[in-house]
Design an enzyme around this catalytic site. Structure first.
Site, PDB file in Angstrom:
ATOM      1  N   ASP A   1       1.021  -1.334  -0.055  1.00  0.00           N
ATOM      2  CA  ASP A   1      -0.146  -0.104  -0.151  1.00  0.00           C
ATOM      3  C   ASP A   1       0.884   1.323  -0.136  1.00  0.00           C
ATOM      4  O   ASP A   1       2.097   1.153   0.152  1.00  0.00           O
ATOM      5  CB  ASP A   1      -0.845  -0.071   1.233  1.00  0.00           C
ATOM      6  CG  ASP A   1      -0.314  -0.344   2.404  1.00  0.00           C
ATOM      7  OD1 ASP A   1       1.172  -0.334   2.491  1.00  0.00           O
ATOM      8  OD2 ASP A   1      -0.859  -0.458   3.300  1.00  0.00           O
TER       9      ASP A   1
ATOM     10  N   ASN B   1      -7.072  -2.480  14.736  1.00  0.00           N
ATOM     11  CA  ASN B   1      -8.387  -2.781  14.483  1.00  0.00           C
ATOM     12  C   ASN B   1      -8.364  -3.924  13.319  1.00  0.00           C
ATOM     13  O   ASN B   1      -9.531  -4.363  12.779  1.00  0.00           O
ATOM     14  CB  ASN B   1      -9.170  -1.544  13.878  1.00  0.00           C
ATOM     15  CG  ASN B   1      -8.572  -1.167  12.400  1.00  0.00           C
ATOM     16  OD1 ASN B   1      -7.572  -1.728  11.949  1.00  0.00           O
ATOM     17  ND2 ASN B   1      -9.080   0.131  11.848  1.00  0.00           N
TER      18      ASN B   1
ATOM     19  N   HIS C   1      -7.040  -4.377  10.618  1.00  0.00           N
ATOM     20  CA  HIS C   1      -6.689  -4.208   9.258  1.00  0.00           C
ATOM     21  C   HIS C   1      -5.266  -4.950   8.666  1.00  0.00           C
ATOM     22  O   HIS C   1      -4.393  -4.975   9.527  1.00  0.00           O
ATOM     23  CB  HIS C   1      -6.756  -2.540   8.997  1.00  0.00           C
ATOM     24  CG  HIS C   1      -5.671  -1.908   9.220  1.00  0.00           C
ATOM     25  ND1 HIS C   1      -5.792  -0.544   9.698  1.00  0.00           N
ATOM     26  CD2 HIS C   1      -4.286  -2.147   9.280  1.00  0.00           C
ATOM     27  CE1 HIS C   1      -4.732  -0.066   9.913  1.00  0.00           C
ATOM     28  NE2 HIS C   1      -3.605  -0.921   9.758  1.00  0.00           N
TER      29      HIS C   1
ATOM     30  N   GLU D   1      -9.539  -1.723   5.422  1.00  0.00           N
ATOM     31  CA  GLU D   1      -9.985  -1.269   7.038  1.00  0.00           C
ATOM     32  C   GLU D   1     -11.532  -2.190   7.323  1.00  0.00           C
ATOM     33  O   GLU D   1     -11.793  -3.050   6.330  1.00  0.00           O
ATOM     34  CB  GLU D   1     -10.590   0.020   6.960  1.00  0.00           C
ATOM     35  CG  GLU D   1      -9.374   1.134   6.743  1.00  0.00           C
ATOM     36  CD  GLU D   1      -8.540   1.614   7.760  1.00  0.00           C
ATOM     37  OE1 GLU D   1      -8.464   0.573   8.958  1.00  0.00           O
ATOM     38  OE2 GLU D   1      -7.699   2.516   7.919  1.00  0.00           O
TER      39      GLU D   1
HETATM   40  C1  GLP Z   1      -0.225   0.899   8.808  1.00  0.00           C
HETATM   41  C2  GLP Z   1      -0.039  -0.077   7.424  1.00  0.00           C
HETATM   42  C3  GLP Z   1      -0.232  -1.561   7.524  1.00  0.00           C
HETATM   43  C4  GLP Z   1       0.580  -2.033   8.821  1.00  0.00           C
HETATM   44  C5  GLP Z   1      -0.169  -1.359   9.824  1.00  0.00           C
HETATM   45  C6  GLP Z   1       0.454  -1.673  11.417  1.00  0.00           C
HETATM   46  O1  GLP Z   1      -1.598   1.168   8.648  1.00  0.00           O
HETATM   47  N1  GLP Z   1      -0.938   0.147   6.308  1.00  0.00           N
HETATM   48  O2  GLP Z   1       0.147  -2.195   6.626  1.00  0.00           O
HETATM   49  O3  GLP Z   1       0.420  -3.207   8.761  1.00  0.00           O
HETATM   50  O4  GLP Z   1      -0.022   0.037   9.996  1.00  0.00           O
HETATM   51  O5  GLP Z   1       1.611  -0.833  11.485  1.00  0.00           O
HETATM   52  P1  GLP Z   1       2.698  -1.211  12.917  1.00  0.00           P
HETATM   53  O6  GLP Z   1       3.618  -2.395  12.309  1.00  0.00           O
HETATM   54  O7  GLP Z   1       3.583   0.186  12.628  1.00  0.00           O
HETATM   55  O8  GLP Z   1       1.818  -1.372  14.053  1.00  0.00           O
END
Ligand code: GLP
Length: 269
Positions: free
Chosen positions: A67, A136, A138, A143
């Site tokens: 993404d 959440n 995702h 989402e």
């Molecule tokens: C973002 C990304 C996800 C990621 C998530 C968790 O929203 N789009 O791909 O898995 O955050 O991030 P973190 O690893 O910093 O907790």
């Protein structure tokens, strides 16, 4: 579905990197699906070490990131393109032309999504997809409420996600309101998936994803439908799993069986 529980975030990163390295050595022109966020950083650090110290060769590897914010300049320090360059690509011998990240300044982001899916197909599909998980539930920027069959598309970010990511931007208003993200259907087409989760903040989402019902309200629960998924967790992220001891037992037993088979085969030579 395999659940591997390790002591800490460092061990989670090393285990994921080990699995990626096994794939690259077996299939040097493999296609990796990569994730951003703080969770995969120890894994990328270990891959860089393996490249520098053990000669792990990325020259034929292709990558697709999950993404990217929209709109965002790829040179912006919070863009996912910048993150990947800084945390991995600039330190290994990968051909940047083979590193795909959705383009945050695409004039027509809807067209760009179709193009991105075509590139994944042209590359032969994703061999191994790395995922993180949001608080959440995702995955990528899918989402809660995202269709389990969704493809790469433009998404409006939830307030929760904007707040969670605001810490990386100078001002909360600077967080882009949209993202381009692979869909859940796109992710499920990867041949193998590793979901990494570390810290207690992820424990609820992890428990719902592994032990809850398959529901679009927890996008990561869709992984229960995939034939080859491994959740690699630290103790804190695993702390709310009801069957935690069972997963540990299963993992020990299968590692022991694999060891026995290797020894038997070695003795036959
Ligand atoms: C973002 C990304 C996800 C990621 C998530 C968790 O929203 N789009 O791909 O898995 O955050 O991030 P973190 O690893 O910093 O907790």
């Amino acid at each position: 579905m395999e659940v591997v529980i390790l002591p800490d975030a460092e061990a989670v990163g090393k285990e994921a990197a080990r699995k990626i390295a096994v794939l690259i050595r077996r299939k040097p022109n493999c296609v990796l699906g990569l994730a951003t966020g703080s969770t995969p950083i120890p894994c990328y650090r270990e891959l860089i070490r393996m490249h520098k110290e053990e000669g792990l060769d990325f020259s034929k590897v292709t990558t697709f990131n999950l993404d990217e914010y929209y709109p965002i300049d790829p040179r912006h320090h919070q863009s996912y393109r910048y993150f990947m360059d800084e945390n991995l690509f600039n330190h290994i011998n990968i051909d940047k032309a083979r590193t795909f990240v959705p383009y945050g300044l695409a004039p027509d982001p809807y067209e760009h999504c179709i193009w991105y899916e075509e590139q994944i197909k042209k590359a032969g599909g994703i061999d191994l997809q790395i995922l993180g998980i949001g608080h959440n539930g995702h995955i990528a920027f899918n989402e809660p409420g995202s269709s389990l069959a969704s493809r790469t598309r433009v998404k409006t970010l939830t307030r929760e996600t904007i707040e969670a990511n605001a810490r990386f931007f100078e001002r909360p208003e600077d967080v882009p309101r949209y993202a381009i993200t692979m869909g859940i259907g796109t992710i499920l087409e990867a041949r193998e998936i590793l979901l990494l989760a570390t810290s207690e903040g992820k424990a609820d989402a992890v428990a719902k994803a592994i032990e809850g019902p398959v529901t679009s309200m927890c996008p990561a629960s869709a992984l229960q439908l995939h034939p080859h998924v491994t959740f690699i967790l630290d103790e804190a992220a695993a702390s709310k799993l009801e069957r935690k001891d069972y997963y540990k037992y299963v993992h020990e037993m299968s590692e022991s069986l694999k060891r026995q088979i290797r020894e038997k085969l070695a003795n036959q030579i």
